[in-house]
Scaffold this motif. Structure first.
Motif, PDB file in Angstrom:
ATOM      1  N   THR A 471       4.384   5.994 -30.012  1.00  0.00           N
ATOM      2  CA  THR A 471       3.939   5.515 -28.702  1.00  0.00           C
ATOM      3  C   THR A 471       2.993   6.520 -28.049  1.00  0.00           C
ATOM      4  N   GLY A 489       7.322  -1.898 -27.097  1.00  0.00           N
ATOM      5  CA  GLY A 489       8.549  -2.286 -26.420  1.00  0.00           C
ATOM      6  C   GLY A 489       9.468  -3.185 -27.211  1.00  0.00           C
ATOM      7  N   THR A 493      12.278   1.328 -25.344  1.00  0.00           N
ATOM      8  CA  THR A 493      12.597   0.970 -23.963  1.00  0.00           C
ATOM      9  C   THR A 493      11.323   0.928 -23.132  1.00  0.00           C
ATOM     10  N   THR A 494      11.443   0.350 -21.933  1.00  0.00           N
ATOM     11  CA  THR A 494      10.312   0.322 -21.008  1.00  0.00           C
ATOM     12  C   THR A 494       9.847   1.736 -20.681  1.00  0.00           C
ATOM     13  N   THR A 497       7.597   3.268 -23.166  1.00  0.00           N
ATOM     14  CA  THR A 497       6.232   2.762 -23.097  1.00  0.00           C
ATOM     15  C   THR A 497       5.478   3.329 -21.905  1.00  0.00           C
ATOM     16  N   ASP A 666       4.252  -3.678 -21.917  1.00  0.00           N
ATOM     17  CA  ASP A 666       5.612  -3.527 -22.423  1.00  0.00           C
ATOM     18  C   ASP A 666       6.163  -4.865 -22.882  1.00  0.00           C
ATOM     19  N   ARG A 669      12.822  -6.116 -25.599  1.00  0.00           N
ATOM     20  CA  ARG A 669      13.359  -5.913 -26.942  1.00  0.00           C
ATOM     21  C   ARG A 669      13.893  -7.204 -27.551  1.00  0.00           C
TER      22      ARG A 669
END
Length: 690
Positions: A471, A489, A493-494, A497, A666, A669
């Protein structure tokens, strides 16, 4: 010329009329609110083209309203001289659709389906009596340029002779050389579009074999049955000889008690040294023992469908080879390939100029989603996807590549990505693949990240460690201009990102925080909800920034921003800290952006419902007409968007991040492949505005 109907037909079999109908339907649904599909004549009440169009485009029609008569009914009426009665009935059914829908797309039945006793061209006859513009489709497979040019001359003369408006002419299934000749040839009396032969569209999928033979899926994920069968082979010889004869896309057919063949084939499929196969079909109604099934089903490496059938091996191979390929709404890969071929072959401006000038004022989910695709295709951007280990990312990448929407960059080991794609039966040959630790970009990224963060105490070793995370590497690609946007994402997780984006890309000068929005696609309107994913309890100043950013985002996607600052009270009636926060945020927006239409505090019903607005805020230019809804906190926003999505059947696209200097978005998941596709398209469009 203007049109509110269009008749698509070919005199020849296997010309690809359905693909042209699909492409035209997609264009029409981006322009008109409600489009109907109608076939005047069908072979059976379960018509494959009607089934596909209803399911894929989610048409608001019953199957019965999609056709007029069966072939046998037409021939019976003609045999007793009832042509006028037949014509009157077709006109009546067509007029009913015209009254209910904004546009009617018709598809004729090719000539070979009718009895030779019918001497006239039934398609042109129907089109003339329904007063529909006519779109011709010619089968160019294995035909010379000279022969096809002759066919075009005859077709144009025939349509003109029937006094029909010749809308366009498509030549389909051309080889590369003939395709180029037509694309470079001189002007045609009607718009002429040449389409390439796509061999994959002529090959059946495992799902078609499963359905035709009544097979049971013994091993593998159902999504794997979308694989294309390039050829089928009986495995009756010893393993060492079988392995020498395996080819890409083979369907291996073998008796169900040949455990040696099953195990060897599964192993070969997984091995990088052998071709990727489409599947295994076990014959004779024989099933491997439960212990054997347990052995291979536990091996997630063996990602290939294994099916069983009751027929013997000879019956099975004969039935498989006799199958003709069809287009099904579940065949996402075939659909993407067909639509990409169509869109790459047409001049959209020329086609749309020949359609009705009357535009629908509503925006359906199909209109919005198609608009995303068209805008992305208009100026292709490079979108980096750092999560190539996720199957959904690879499937979405293939769709995006086949539709020609963006340039895809996948981070990971190219050998591993290509192998996984082969195991999944995907074609990612058009994607750029980068292994960060081997990339010539790496050292420059490490040094630049260190320079950006050294004042915050970052060391060069910490910068090197950070760039080992995909990332961070992907975010640096965007920052350095080596990619235009990033989407992540699916497995992160957010915060995974957003954190790199805040550290590297940072927010725009007028915005101090990153926020999110969702596009809520209702039946006839698209709304913006913010912030539903990032900021838990924004202050009045932050709420104002979210509103300004959301208005800008809405406008960039063709939604006129009318902002509702939501609260549990409307106007000056309510008191309390929460209401005051919204009231203060509204005032801040008015001071900073007096050009924006905004109302707040306002309750949701007063913002969306014109009748309620008349009572609560009769003089407001926003009440009852709001398009951008700003929620006071994350709890309210997140729950509201999910409630609307689940209870109304609305499509929620997002979260879309806003406030960053360059686009990073994002994923949830739990995202689906379609969610990834839409998010990538949105990211590409955001990059176009940079």
């Amino acid at each position: 010329m203007s049109a509110t109907s269009l008749f698509i037909a070919s005199h020849q079999p296997y010309a690809g009329s359905l693909i042209v109908s699909m492409g035209m339907m997609e264009l029409l649904r981006s322009r008109f609110g409600r489009v109907a599909f109608f076939r005047p004549v069908v072979e059976s009440t379960d018509d494959k083209d009607i089934r596909f169009m209803r399911e894929h485009f989610r048409l608001d029609q019953s199957s019965e309203s999609c056709y007029g008569f069966l072939v046998e009914e037409v021939e019976e009426m003609l045999s007793r001289g009832a042509l006028n009665l037949l014509t009157e009935e077709l006109i009546a059914r067509f007029r009913q659709l015209e009254a209910e829908f904004d546009f009617v797309l018709l598809e004729g039945l090719s000539r070979e389906h009718f009895s030779k006793a019918i001497e006239f061209n039934f398609n042109t006859y129907i089109a003339k009596n329904l007063r529909c513009p006519y779109l011709s489709v010619i089968n160019g497979k294995n035909r010379s340029y000279a022969d096809l040019s002759h066919d075009i001359t005859i077709e144009c003369a025939t349509v003109e002779g029937e006094s029909l408006e010749h809308f366009a002419l498509f030549i389909n299934r051309l080889d590369a050389q003939t395709l180029e000749r037509f694309k470079s040839s001189g002007p045609s009396p009607v718009p002429l579009f040449a389409m390439a032969e796509i061999p994959e569209l002529d090959k059946p999928t495992l799902a078609e074999v499963q359905r035709a033979l009544g097979c049971e899926l013994l091993l593998g994920d159902p999504s794997g049955t979308e694989r294309i069968i390039h050829q089928s082979k009986i495995a009756a010889m010893n393993i060492e000889h079988l392995l020498e004869r395996l080819c890409e896309g083979d369907l291996i057919i073998t008796p169900g008690d040949r455990l040696d063949v099953i195990l060897a084939t599964l192993s070969a499929h997984h091995s990088k040294a052998f071709p990727s196969l489409s599947g295994i079909l076990l014959t004779g109604g024989l099933r491997p023992s439960e212990s054997f099934v347990t052995l291979v089903s536990d091996q997630t490496l063996f990602n290939i469908p294994v099916m069983t059938t009751q027929g013997d091996t000879y019956q099975t191979i004969t039935a498989v080879n006799a199958l003709s390929a069809t287009m099904r709404s579940a065949d996402e890969r075939k659909i993407a390939l067909a639509m990409g071929n169509f869109m790459n072959s047409i001049d959209r401006v020329q086609i749309e100029s020949r359609l009705s000038s009357a535009l629908s004022r509503i925006t359906t989910p199909a209109m919005f989603e198609y608009g995303l695709l068209e805008r992305a295709r208009g100026d292709k951007k490079r979108i980096v996807l750092p999560e190539s280990s996720d199957e959904r990312i690879l499937r979405a990448s293939e769709i995006l590549l086949r539709r020609g929407a963006v340039e895809v960059i996948l981070l990971g080991d190219p050998g591993e990505i290509n192998h996984k794609a082969a195991v999944l039966g995907l074609d990612l040959s058009g994607a750029q693949m980068i292994k960060p630790c081997k990339s010539p970009l790496l050292e420059g990224y490490i040094e630049r990240f260190y320079e950006l963060r050294k004042a915050k105490g970052l060391t060069i070793d910490a910068a090197r460690d950070a760039m080992a995370h995909f990332t961070y590497f992907a975010t640096m690609m965007v920052y350095m201009g080596d990619a235009d946007g990033m989407v992540s994402g699916a497995i992160h997780t957010t915060q995974d990102t957003i954190r790199p984006a805040l550290q590297i890309i940072k927010t725009t000068p007028d915005i101090s925080l990153v926020s999110s929005l969702f596009f809520i696609c209702l039946e006839t309107q698209v709304l913006v909800y913010a912030d539903c994913a990032v900021n838990q309890d924004p202050s009045a100043e932050e709420l104002a920034q979210i509103a300004i950013a959301s208005a800008k985002s809405a406008a960039s996607f063709g939604i006129e921003p009318r902002i509702a600052m939501l609260s549990y009270s409307t106007g000056s009636s309510g008191k309390g800290d929460d209401v005051e926060k919204v009231r203060s945020a509204t005032q801040i927006v008015r001071e900073k952006r007096p050009d924006l239409l905004i109302e707040g505090p306002i309750q949701y019903d007063a913002a969306i419902d014109a009748e309620v607005a008349k009572t609560k805020l009769p003089d407001s230019p926003v009440a009852g007409r709001a398009t951008v809804f700003i929620f006071p906190d994350l709890n309210t926003g997140n729950n509201t968007y999910k409630a609307v999505q689940r209870s109304s059947g609305a499509i929620a696209i997002g979260p879309v991040l806003q406030g960053l200097r360059k686009p990073v978005n994002d994923l949830s998941r739990g995202c689906l492949v379609a969610d990834i596709v839409n998010t990538v398209l949105i990211t590409a469009i955001q990059a176009q505005g940079e």
